[in-house]
Design an enzyme around this catalytic site. Sequence first.
Site, short mmCIF file in Angstrom:
data_model
loop_
_atom_site.label_atom_id
_atom_site.label_comp_id
_atom_site.label_asym_id
_atom_site.label_seq_id
_atom_site.Cartn_x
_atom_site.Cartn_y
_atom_site.Cartn_z
N ILE A 1 38.60 -9.40 10.66
CA ILE A 1 38.30 -8.08 10.10
C ILE A 1 39.30 -7.07 10.67
CG2 ILE A 1 36.52 -6.32 9.78
CD1 ILE A 1 35.68 -9.12 8.75
N SER B 1 30.82 -14.32 15.93
CA SER B 1 32.17 -14.46 15.37
C SER B 1 32.28 -15.85 14.76
CB SER B 1 33.23 -14.32 16.47
OG SER B 1 34.49 -14.72 15.97
N TYR C 1 36.67 -16.48 24.48
CA TYR C 1 35.95 -15.53 23.62
C TYR C 1 34.99 -16.31 22.71
CZ TYR C 1 35.42 -12.37 19.57
OH TYR C 1 34.93 -11.61 18.54
N ASN D 1 26.44 -5.06 18.39
CA ASN D 1 27.80 -5.18 17.86
C ASN D 1 28.87 -5.07 18.95
OD1 ASN D 1 30.03 -4.70 15.70
ND2 ASN D 1 30.10 -2.89 17.03
N SER E 1 30.73 3.18 17.29
CA SER E 1 31.62 4.32 17.06
C SER E 1 32.91 3.97 16.32
CB SER E 1 31.99 4.94 18.40
OG SER E 1 32.62 3.98 19.23
N ARG E 2 33.32 2.71 16.43
CA ARG E 2 34.63 2.32 15.86
C ARG E 2 34.47 0.99 15.13
NH1 ARG E 2 38.19 0.60 19.31
NH2 ARG E 2 37.14 0.66 21.32
N GLY F 1 28.31 -0.23 20.36
CA GLY F 1 29.70 -0.17 19.91
C GLY F 1 29.76 0.35 18.48
N THR G 1 31.85 -17.31 24.41
CA THR G 1 30.83 -16.24 24.57
C THR G 1 30.07 -16.06 23.26
OG1 THR G 1 32.27 -14.36 23.96
CG2 THR G 1 32.23 -15.00 26.29
N LYS G 2 30.77 -16.17 22.14
CA LYS G 2 30.11 -15.96 20.85
C LYS G 2 29.21 -17.14 20.49
CE LYS G 2 31.72 -11.84 19.95
NZ LYS G 2 30.80 -10.68 19.83
#
Length: 258
Positions: free
Chosen positions: A189, A142, A156, A90, A14-15, A12, A159-160
């Site tokens: 962020i 996270s 979420y 990431n 790219s962004r 990930g 999972t983190k």
Amino acid sequence: MAHTQQVAIVTGGSRGIGRAISTRLATQGVSICVNYSARPEPAEALVKELHTGGTSAIAVRADVSDPTQVEALIAQAEAELGPLTILVNNAGISAPATLETYDEAALDRMRRVNVNGVINTIRATMMGMKARGYGRIVNIASNAAIGTALPGTTFYAATKAEVLILTKRFALELGHTGITVNAVCPGWIVTEMARGTATEEEFSARVAEMRERTMVGRVGAPEDIAAAVAFLASPEAGFTTAQVLTVDGGRKDYIGHS
Ligand code: NAP
């Protein structure tokens, strides 16, 4: 190990946060494999920018949740850039849900990207790193994993939290082979993920709210996370493993016990 050339895969990359990590590592002379899964344009634009700055870089499409695609990703990166020394996990997605709105398919997809993605990439890179006796693995988790309570982020967060325990257990498993495994827990962020489907007005209100919740009085930028990753990915961090570094501006609405 003599470091002739450092080579990183940033999943990930790219962004958002991954882009900042790719750019930061490149400024330190690291060759970069920018991984993405759906949108080639930002990945290709970044690679072009890195080339202009004199960095060896490639963009490779692969869904980290698919072990076969991940194996092909690692093989291509090593064939084109050289042996991998750094893996930054990431890539991640957020599927907001509560107990009421629980959607098994969406949450299963999130788990496969956020958790299985980390397992797949580490399994595919570790043999080479082990053979060479050197590796730096940094997992992006996270601060949701350790105590925040933003609405809709429960699953979420779970999972983190898995990513954090995997980080520590993999560090234990791989430490004697010269591979370190650490995690960074970003706070809020400003990226497309943080923006989500919010309108400009809603987003501005959220920025103001999150600024108020931090000790340093501002929201985070992707570069804040990249700076932490750069340390953990460096040769100098060889005595730092199984650690969780929270980079969230010092949240006041909870105190993380990381
Ligand atoms: P983002 O702006 O949505 O960017 C996500 C990146 O991951 C994109 O490059 C995307 O590529 C890639 N990606 C998504 N699914 C993938 C998959 N299955 N395989 C490979 N690549 C995939 O996200 P972000 O905010 O930068 O977040 C980066 C990481 O930080 C995530 O793990 C996230 O959970 C974590 N994090 C973010 C925040 C925050 O406030 N932003 C806070 C804490 C933790 P495509 O262009 O192909 O979609």
